[in-house]
Design a protein around this motif. Structure first.
Motif, PDB file in Angstrom:
ATOM      1  N   LEU A   1     -11.227  14.861  -0.470  1.00  0.00           N
ATOM      2  CA  LEU A   1      -9.792  14.573  -0.446  1.00  0.00           C
ATOM      3  C   LEU A   1      -9.073  15.470  -1.448  1.00  0.00           C
ATOM      4  O   LEU A   1      -9.495  15.588  -2.599  1.00  0.00           O
ATOM      5  CB  LEU A   1      -9.524  13.113  -0.809  1.00  0.00           C
ATOM      6  CG  LEU A   1      -8.044  12.739  -1.078  1.00  0.00           C
ATOM      7  CD1 LEU A   1      -7.213  12.834   0.201  1.00  0.00           C
ATOM      8  CD2 LEU A   1      -7.950  11.335  -1.682  1.00  0.00           C
TER       9      LEU A   1
ATOM     10  N   HIS B   1      -9.614  15.869   3.932  1.00  0.00           N
ATOM     11  CA  HIS B   1      -8.372  15.102   3.961  1.00  0.00           C
ATOM     12  C   HIS B   1      -7.421  15.660   2.911  1.00  0.00           C
ATOM     13  O   HIS B   1      -7.841  16.179   1.872  1.00  0.00           O
ATOM     14  CB  HIS B   1      -8.641  13.628   3.677  1.00  0.00           C
ATOM     15  CG  HIS B   1      -9.457  12.942   4.726  1.00  0.00           C
ATOM     16  ND1 HIS B   1      -8.906  12.096   5.656  1.00  0.00           N
ATOM     17  CD2 HIS B   1     -10.798  12.993   4.991  1.00  0.00           C
ATOM     18  CE1 HIS B   1      -9.872  11.643   6.449  1.00  0.00           C
ATOM     19  NE2 HIS B   1     -11.028  12.175   6.065  1.00  0.00           N
TER      20      HIS B   1
ATOM     21  N   ALA C   1      -3.406  14.617   1.082  1.00  0.00           N
ATOM     22  CA  ALA C   1      -2.338  13.622   0.998  1.00  0.00           C
ATOM     23  C   ALA C   1      -1.193  14.169   0.161  1.00  0.00           C
ATOM     24  O   ALA C   1      -1.404  14.891  -0.812  1.00  0.00           O
ATOM     25  CB  ALA C   1      -2.860  12.321   0.391  1.00  0.00           C
TER      26      ALA C   1
ATOM     27  N   SER D   1      -7.422  16.132   8.004  1.00  0.00           N
ATOM     28  CA  SER D   1      -6.601  14.952   8.272  1.00  0.00           C
ATOM     29  C   SER D   1      -5.609  14.788   7.129  1.00  0.00           C
ATOM     30  O   SER D   1      -6.010  14.621   5.973  1.00  0.00           O
ATOM     31  CB  SER D   1      -7.482  13.702   8.380  1.00  0.00           C
ATOM     32  OG  SER D   1      -8.389  13.816   9.455  1.00  0.00           O
TER      33      SER D   1
ATOM     34  N   HIS E   1      -2.296  12.846   5.258  1.00  0.00           N
ATOM     35  CA  HIS E   1      -1.749  11.507   5.101  1.00  0.00           C
ATOM     36  C   HIS E   1      -0.501  11.581   4.223  1.00  0.00           C
ATOM     37  O   HIS E   1      -0.497  12.271   3.201  1.00  0.00           O
ATOM     38  CB  HIS E   1      -2.781  10.585   4.455  1.00  0.00           C
ATOM     39  CG  HIS E   1      -4.143  10.651   5.088  1.00  0.00           C
ATOM     40  ND1 HIS E   1      -4.503   9.861   6.150  1.00  0.00           N
ATOM     41  CD2 HIS E   1      -5.222  11.440   4.805  1.00  0.00           C
ATOM     42  CE1 HIS E   1      -5.754  10.142   6.500  1.00  0.00           C
ATOM     43  NE2 HIS E   1      -6.207  11.100   5.692  1.00  0.00           N
TER      44      HIS E   1
ATOM     45  N   PHE F   1      -2.356   7.397  -3.605  1.00  0.00           N
ATOM     46  CA  PHE F   1      -3.356   6.752  -2.761  1.00  0.00           C
ATOM     47  C   PHE F   1      -2.769   5.726  -1.801  1.00  0.00           C
ATOM     48  O   PHE F   1      -3.483   5.245  -0.911  1.00  0.00           O
ATOM     49  CB  PHE F   1      -4.450   6.134  -3.633  1.00  0.00           C
ATOM     50  CG  PHE F   1      -5.318   7.162  -4.296  1.00  0.00           C
ATOM     51  CD1 PHE F   1      -6.396   7.717  -3.633  1.00  0.00           C
ATOM     52  CD2 PHE F   1      -5.026   7.608  -5.573  1.00  0.00           C
ATOM     53  CE1 PHE F   1      -7.184   8.690  -4.236  1.00  0.00           C
ATOM     54  CE2 PHE F   1      -5.804   8.575  -6.189  1.00  0.00           C
ATOM     55  CZ  PHE F   1      -6.888   9.125  -5.515  1.00  0.00           C
TER      56      PHE F   1
ATOM     57  N   LEU G   1      -3.316   6.361   1.878  1.00  0.00           N
ATOM     58  CA  LEU G   1      -4.544   6.016   2.587  1.00  0.00           C
ATOM     59  C   LEU G   1      -4.600   4.554   3.006  1.00  0.00           C
ATOM     60  O   LEU G   1      -5.499   4.163   3.765  1.00  0.00           O
ATOM     61  CB  LEU G   1      -5.750   6.328   1.694  1.00  0.00           C
ATOM     62  CG  LEU G   1      -5.881   7.784   1.222  1.00  0.00           C
ATOM     63  CD1 LEU G   1      -7.083   7.925   0.301  1.00  0.00           C
ATOM     64  CD2 LEU G   1      -5.994   8.734   2.404  1.00  0.00           C
ATOM     65  N   LYS G   2      -3.660   3.757   2.529  1.00  0.00           N
ATOM     66  CA  LYS G   2      -3.666   2.336   2.870  1.00  0.00           C
ATOM     67  C   LYS G   2      -3.415   2.154   4.370  1.00  0.00           C
ATOM     68  O   LYS G   2      -2.595   2.835   4.965  1.00  0.00           O
ATOM     69  CB  LYS G   2      -2.609   1.598   2.072  1.00  0.00           C
ATOM     70  CG  LYS G   2      -2.931   1.490   0.590  1.00  0.00           C
ATOM     71  CD  LYS G   2      -1.867   0.699  -0.151  1.00  0.00           C
ATOM     72  CE  LYS G   2      -2.221   0.535  -1.626  1.00  0.00           C
ATOM     73  NZ  LYS G   2      -1.188  -0.224  -2.380  1.00  0.00           N
TER      74      LYS G   2
ATOM     75  N   THR H   1      -5.459   2.881   6.683  1.00  0.00           N
ATOM     76  CA  THR H   1      -6.242   3.832   7.476  1.00  0.00           C
ATOM     77  C   THR H   1      -7.696   3.385   7.500  1.00  0.00           C
ATOM     78  O   THR H   1      -8.104   2.484   6.770  1.00  0.00           O
ATOM     79  CB  THR H   1      -6.157   5.253   6.883  1.00  0.00           C
ATOM     80  OG1 THR H   1      -6.891   5.288   5.650  1.00  0.00           O
ATOM     81  CG2 THR H   1      -4.710   5.649   6.625  1.00  0.00           C
TER      82      THR H   1
ATOM     83  N   VAL I   1     -10.070   5.416   6.639  1.00  0.00           N
ATOM     84  CA  VAL I   1     -10.720   6.444   5.835  1.00  0.00           C
ATOM     85  C   VAL I   1     -11.805   5.819   4.959  1.00  0.00           C
ATOM     86  O   VAL I   1     -11.577   4.807   4.301  1.00  0.00           O
ATOM     87  CB  VAL I   1      -9.682   7.174   4.955  1.00  0.00           C
ATOM     88  CG1 VAL I   1     -10.375   8.144   4.002  1.00  0.00           C
ATOM     89  CG2 VAL I   1      -8.692   7.929   5.829  1.00  0.00           C
TER      90      VAL I   1
ATOM     91  N   TRP J   1     -11.509   4.912  -4.310  1.00  0.00           N
ATOM     92  CA  TRP J   1     -11.696   5.732  -3.108  1.00  0.00           C
ATOM     93  C   TRP J   1     -12.858   6.710  -3.245  1.00  0.00           C
ATOM     94  O   TRP J   1     -13.120   7.487  -2.336  1.00  0.00           O
ATOM     95  CB  TRP J   1     -10.408   6.487  -2.799  1.00  0.00           C
ATOM     96  CG  TRP J   1      -9.308   5.567  -2.362  1.00  0.00           C
ATOM     97  CD1 TRP J   1      -8.338   5.013  -3.128  1.00  0.00           C
ATOM     98  CD2 TRP J   1      -9.102   5.072  -1.043  1.00  0.00           C
ATOM     99  NE1 TRP J   1      -7.524   4.208  -2.371  1.00  0.00           N
ATOM    100  CE2 TRP J   1      -7.966   4.230  -1.081  1.00  0.00           C
ATOM    101  CE3 TRP J   1      -9.756   5.261   0.181  1.00  0.00           C
ATOM    102  CZ2 TRP J   1      -7.481   3.577   0.044  1.00  0.00           C
ATOM    103  CZ3 TRP J   1      -9.266   4.624   1.317  1.00  0.00           C
ATOM    104  CH2 TRP J   1      -8.139   3.791   1.235  1.00  0.00           C
TER     105      TRP J   1
END
Length: 296
Positions: free
Chosen positions: A124, A147, A149, A171, A173, A178, A181-182, A184, A186, A240
């Motif tokens: 990530l 990933h 974000a 991917s 987000h 963070f 990522l909620k 999802t 993942v 995570w």
């Protein structure tokens, strides 16, 4: 400063000399004139060298002139060209993303070493911006599940375009750290990287005008002490990360001790800072461990 150039069917040599002179008068690197001329004409460096008297159309000369003036006014060269080099690859950049820096390449190189040594797969990039970190990792190492974000939808649009351009599956987000990522599906990551905002709010005005005036403030402002994002990332990244997973952070040259203490407070182990090629503290690596066990 020199007056406006009269555009017409100008020769390459004349345009190049005019642009170089103007940039140098504005305390910019005169060599950038060639890059701007290449972009405006579509010619290569070699083509300009071997045929310096080649005429240039009015439209091309006018585009070149506009870009020279934009550069003298302080707009970053990478934003004018729309591209920046990172890890040997070309990435699209604009006003919505931070321009990739060489120091961040060193962070990626260190992370890549760890990925290869430990067989890390799930990666990530937090605060991904242009997406240059996960895309570069995907180009340099096969088999990664990548990933990225970011809070900014505009930045994620740039990142998605860069991933598509280089045919790397990432991917992305959207959300506040963070929170992105909620909700999802993942799974936990083997390794998380971040080059978060880390400039103290009050010192932003002391940065070069072409940085603070043209790059997104949200990618620079790290709060009153510059550490706001490190506290949040250190606190939430462990949720995570797989047990024994790694957190890689880019830091300011004077933040090594403060970031180390933040990571220690949150229970990370094997906290290792590293200096950049200029000899400044620039990055730190830390391992997530179970609260009851310190990994060795």
């Amino acid at each position: 400063m020199s007056g406006k150039h009269k555009t017409g069917h100008e020769q390459l040599r004349d345009l190049l000399q005019w642009g170089r002179s103007l940039l140098e008068e504005a305390d910019k690197d005169g060599r950038e004139a060639r890059l701007l001329l290449e972009a405006a004409t579509g010619l290569t460096h070699v083509e300009i060298l071997v045929d310096p008297t080649r005429p240039v159309s009015r439209s091309m000369a006018e585009e070149y002139e506009r870009n020279i003036w934009r550069r003298t006014a302080g707009e970053p060269l990478q934003q004018i060209l729309g591209t920046a080099d990172f890890m040997g690859f070309e990435f699209h950049v604009d006003k919505h993303v931070l321009i990739p820096r060489p120091e961040t390449e060193e962070l990626v190189e260190w992370a890549l070493e760890t990925i290869r040594e430990e067989g890390a797969v799930r990666i990530l990039d937090m605060c991904t911006g242009s997406g240059c970190i996960p895309v570069s990792l995907g180009l340099l190492q096969d088999g990664l599940k990548l990933h990225g974000a970011d809070l900014s939808w505009d930045a994620l649009e740039v990142a998605g375009g860069n991933a598509s351009k280089h045919r790397v599956e990432v991917s992305f987000h959207q959300g506040d750290l963070f929170d992105a990522l909620k909700g999802t599906d993942v799974e936990a990551f083997d390794l998380i990287l971040s080059n978060p905002p880390y400039i103290e709010s009050e010192t932003l005005k002391e940065l070069m005008p072409e940085v603070v005036g043209h790059e997104p403030r949200m990618a620079l402002d790290g709060g009153p002490d510059g550490l706001a994002f490190y506290r949040r990332i250190a606190r939430d990244a462990r949720k995570w990360l797989k047990e024994g997973g790694w957190l890689f952070l880019e830091i300011g040259w004077n933040q090594e001790e403060a970031v180390r203490k933040i990571l220690e407070k949150e229970g990370y182990v094997q906290i290792t800072p590293r200096k950049d090629l200029a000899g400044h503290w620039r990055m730190v690596r830390a391992r997530s461990a179970d609260d009851k066990e310190v990994l060795v």
